[in-house]
Design a protein around this motif. Sequence first.
Motif, short mmCIF file in Angstrom:
data_model
loop_
_atom_site.label_atom_id
_atom_site.label_comp_id
_atom_site.label_asym_id
_atom_site.label_seq_id
_atom_site.Cartn_x
_atom_site.Cartn_y
_atom_site.Cartn_z
N GLY A 198 6.73 6.81 -23.37
CA GLY A 198 6.77 5.53 -22.66
C GLY A 198 5.49 4.73 -22.79
N ARG A 199 5.43 3.66 -21.99
CA ARG A 199 4.26 2.77 -21.99
C ARG A 199 3.77 2.56 -20.57
NH1 ARG A 199 5.64 -2.46 -25.48
NH2 ARG A 199 6.37 -3.01 -23.41
N PHE A 200 2.46 2.39 -20.43
CA PHE A 200 1.79 2.19 -19.16
C PHE A 200 1.03 0.88 -19.23
CE2 PHE A 200 -2.10 2.43 -16.72
CZ PHE A 200 -1.73 3.02 -15.52
N ARG A 201 1.16 0.03 -18.18
CA ARG A 201 0.43 -1.24 -18.15
C ARG A 201 0.01 -1.57 -16.73
NH1 ARG A 201 4.69 -5.12 -20.84
NH2 ARG A 201 4.93 -4.03 -22.79
N ILE A 202 -1.11 -2.28 -16.64
CA ILE A 202 -1.54 -2.85 -15.36
C ILE A 202 -1.74 -4.34 -15.60
CG2 ILE A 202 -3.26 -2.83 -13.52
CD1 ILE A 202 -4.01 0.00 -14.44
N ARG A 203 -1.13 -5.15 -14.74
CA ARG A 203 -1.24 -6.60 -14.88
C ARG A 203 -1.52 -7.24 -13.53
NH1 ARG A 203 3.54 -8.22 -19.09
NH2 ARG A 203 2.55 -7.22 -20.87
N PRO A 204 -2.29 -8.32 -13.55
CA PRO A 204 -2.50 -9.04 -12.29
C PRO A 204 -1.24 -9.82 -11.91
CG PRO A 204 -3.58 -10.18 -14.10
CD PRO A 204 -3.01 -8.90 -14.66
N THR A 205 -1.06 -10.04 -10.61
CA THR A 205 0.05 -10.88 -10.15
C THR A 205 -0.49 -12.29 -9.91
OG1 THR A 205 -0.34 -10.40 -7.81
CG2 THR A 205 1.16 -8.91 -9.01
N ARG A 206 0.39 -13.24 -9.81
CA ARG A 206 -0.01 -14.62 -9.53
C ARG A 206 -0.66 -14.75 -8.16
NH1 ARG A 206 5.39 -17.49 -11.79
NH2 ARG A 206 4.83 -17.30 -13.99
N GLU A 207 -0.27 -13.85 -7.26
CA GLU A 207 -0.78 -13.90 -5.89
C GLU A 207 -2.13 -13.22 -5.74
OE1 GLU A 207 2.32 -12.58 -6.70
OE2 GLU A 207 3.34 -14.48 -6.38
N GLY A 208 -2.65 -12.63 -6.81
CA GLY A 208 -3.96 -12.00 -6.74
C GLY A 208 -3.95 -10.49 -6.63
N GLY A 209 -2.79 -9.89 -6.63
CA GLY A 209 -2.69 -8.43 -6.59
C GLY A 209 -2.53 -7.86 -7.98
N LYS A 210 -1.81 -6.76 -8.07
CA LYS A 210 -1.59 -6.13 -9.37
C LYS A 210 -0.26 -5.42 -9.39
CE LYS A 210 -4.22 -2.25 -7.72
NZ LYS A 210 -4.44 -2.93 -6.47
N THR A 211 0.26 -5.25 -10.59
CA THR A 211 1.48 -4.48 -10.82
C THR A 211 1.19 -3.43 -11.86
OG1 THR A 211 2.91 -6.36 -10.31
CG2 THR A 211 3.88 -4.57 -11.60
N ILE A 212 1.53 -2.19 -11.54
CA ILE A 212 1.45 -1.11 -12.51
C ILE A 212 2.87 -0.87 -13.00
CG2 ILE A 212 0.86 1.30 -12.92
CD1 ILE A 212 -1.28 1.02 -10.76
N SER A 213 3.06 -0.97 -14.31
CA SER A 213 4.38 -0.82 -14.91
C SER A 213 4.43 0.40 -15.81
CB SER A 213 4.73 -2.04 -15.78
OG SER A 213 4.76 -3.20 -15.00
N ILE A 214 5.52 1.12 -15.69
CA ILE A 214 5.79 2.27 -16.54
C ILE A 214 7.14 2.01 -17.19
CG2 ILE A 214 6.15 4.77 -16.62
CD1 ILE A 214 3.37 4.01 -15.53
N GLU A 215 7.20 2.09 -18.50
CA GLU A 215 8.47 1.99 -19.22
C GLU A 215 8.74 3.33 -19.88
OE1 GLU A 215 8.70 -1.28 -21.91
OE2 GLU A 215 8.05 -2.71 -20.40
N LEU A 216 9.93 3.85 -19.63
CA LEU A 216 10.32 5.15 -20.18
C LEU A 216 11.66 5.03 -20.89
CD1 LEU A 216 9.64 7.34 -17.01
CD2 LEU A 216 8.16 7.10 -19.01
#
Length: 152
Positions: A117-135
């Motif tokens: 899979g893939r692992f990503r961390i991205r900022p949100t528009r609101e100033g937080g973050k999203t950690i995404s895992i694709e499997l």
Amino acid sequence: MADHLEASVTLPSDPASVSAARAYVVGTLAEWGLPAGTEVSDTVRLIISELATNAVQHTFGQSPTFTVDLALDRDERLCIRVTDSHPRFPRRLPAAVQQDNGRGLVIIRWLTAECGGRFRIRPTREGGKTISIELPWATPAQPVPTAVQQEP
């Protein structure tokens, strides 16, 4: 199955929410055809446990809630996202032998890579973050019933 399925839950940033997030994810995956107790389900359960724990422990009260999103595309790819409103991205800590915590991201990255899979961390528009895992999505094959043989 449908081309695209989605599910989402928002929980308070409270330690009790970690088990609620696990139960929600495992239950949703079972509805989508991945029974609890399979290797893939157990892997996803551990990943969501680590992500939810991070969302609760490392936001220092600055994120009152976190959201778990699941998406299944064409029975091929499962996407797990955990979003909180804390602006700081997680940091990889040195894995000291005496350390009781701080290995969550290492575990998540290893499990994700192990599954292809893939692992990503991205900022949100609101100033937080999203950690995404694709499997890759791999539902276990249904067991083939064995024929009962009778002795002659």
